[in-house]
Design an enzyme around this catalytic site. Structure first.
Site, PDB file in Angstrom:
ATOM      1  N   HIS A   1       0.821  -1.208   0.000  1.00 38.33           N
ATOM      2  CA  HIS A   1       0.000   0.000   0.000  1.00 38.33           C
ATOM      3  C   HIS A   1       0.855   1.257   0.000  1.00 38.33           C
ATOM      4  O   HIS A   1       2.038   1.211   0.310  1.00 38.33           O
ATOM      5  CB  HIS A   1      -0.975   0.025   1.193  1.00 38.33           C
ATOM      6  CG  HIS A   1      -0.320   0.105   2.536  1.00 38.33           C
ATOM      7  ND1 HIS A   1      -0.033  -1.006   3.290  1.00 38.33           N
ATOM      8  CD2 HIS A   1       0.087   1.170   3.277  1.00 38.33           C
ATOM      9  CE1 HIS A   1       0.521  -0.639   4.431  1.00 38.33           C
ATOM     10  NE2 HIS A   1       0.610   0.682   4.454  1.00 38.33           N
TER      11      HIS A   1
ATOM     12  N   HIS B   1       4.034   7.165   3.617  1.00 38.77           N
ATOM     13  CA  HIS B   1       4.971   6.060   3.434  1.00 38.77           C
ATOM     14  C   HIS B   1       4.486   5.089   2.364  1.00 38.77           C
ATOM     15  O   HIS B   1       3.343   5.149   1.936  1.00 38.77           O
ATOM     16  CB  HIS B   1       5.228   5.307   4.754  1.00 38.77           C
ATOM     17  CG  HIS B   1       4.063   4.534   5.285  1.00 38.77           C
ATOM     18  ND1 HIS B   1       3.155   5.067   6.176  1.00 38.77           N
ATOM     19  CD2 HIS B   1       3.641   3.260   5.059  1.00 38.77           C
ATOM     20  CE1 HIS B   1       2.245   4.151   6.487  1.00 38.77           C
ATOM     21  NE2 HIS B   1       2.518   3.041   5.813  1.00 38.77           N
TER      22      HIS B   1
ATOM     23  N   GLU C   1       7.754   1.089   4.958  1.00 46.61           N
ATOM     24  CA  GLU C   1       7.219   0.086   5.872  1.00 46.61           C
ATOM     25  C   GLU C   1       7.431  -1.277   5.222  1.00 46.61           C
ATOM     26  O   GLU C   1       7.216  -1.434   4.030  1.00 46.61           O
ATOM     27  CB  GLU C   1       5.729   0.301   6.121  1.00 46.61           C
ATOM     28  CG  GLU C   1       5.115  -0.741   7.034  1.00 46.61           C
ATOM     29  CD  GLU C   1       3.614  -0.550   7.254  1.00 46.61           C
ATOM     30  OE1 GLU C   1       3.092  -1.141   8.203  1.00 46.61           O
ATOM     31  OE2 GLU C   1       2.963   0.174   6.478  1.00 46.61           O
TER      32      GLU C   1
END
Length: 134
Positions: free
Chosen positions: A7, A79, A130
């Site tokens: 994502h 992010h 991440e």
């Protein structure tokens, strides 16, 4: 080492308005908000055919997202999340290469119920990364 893009996270100043824009204007499938107290955020996942968008909104007074929104009042990309098969092996390889893992360096459980780590944006061209174990 990294797998698919899981994502892209966008910090937003108004979660309901942002979710409605993706649902009503863009016609995306928008999931209900979920609080993530361990990360200080409320999230909404928008499902796309090839990945997800994660809308981030501050949860609580010490939310790291509030600091981001203070600097970027209109919101913005926060992010990118990539999948990895073994988060501990990925962490150890990245640290050996000189990358900085944020926090204690130990994975936390993320919004998908899987272990996650964050990598310092200064080590990745200004982008917070991440990693999520799949």
């Amino acid at each position: 080492m990294i797998g698919r893009l899981n994502h892209v996270a966008i910090a937003v100043p108004d979660l309901a308005a942002a979710a409605a824009q993706y649902e009503n204007t863009l016609g995306a499938k928008v999931n209900p908000p979920q609080d993530e107290p361990d990360h200080g955020v409320t999230v909404v996942f928008i499902e796309l055919p090839n990945t997800k968008i994660e809308l981030l909104y501050p949860l609580g007074e010490n939310s790291p997202i509030q600091g981001f929104l203070d600097k970027n009042p209109s919101g913005g990309i926060h992010h990118m999340c990539f999948e990895v098969e073994d988060i501990l092996a990925a962490r150890d390889k990245l640290k050996a290469e000189g990358a900085r893992v944020l926090g204690t360096g130990e994975p936390k459980i993320g919004a998908h119920g899987k272990p996650v780590l964050f990598l310092h944006p200064k080590d990745f061209n200004g982008c917070l990364i991440e990693l999520e174990q799949v």
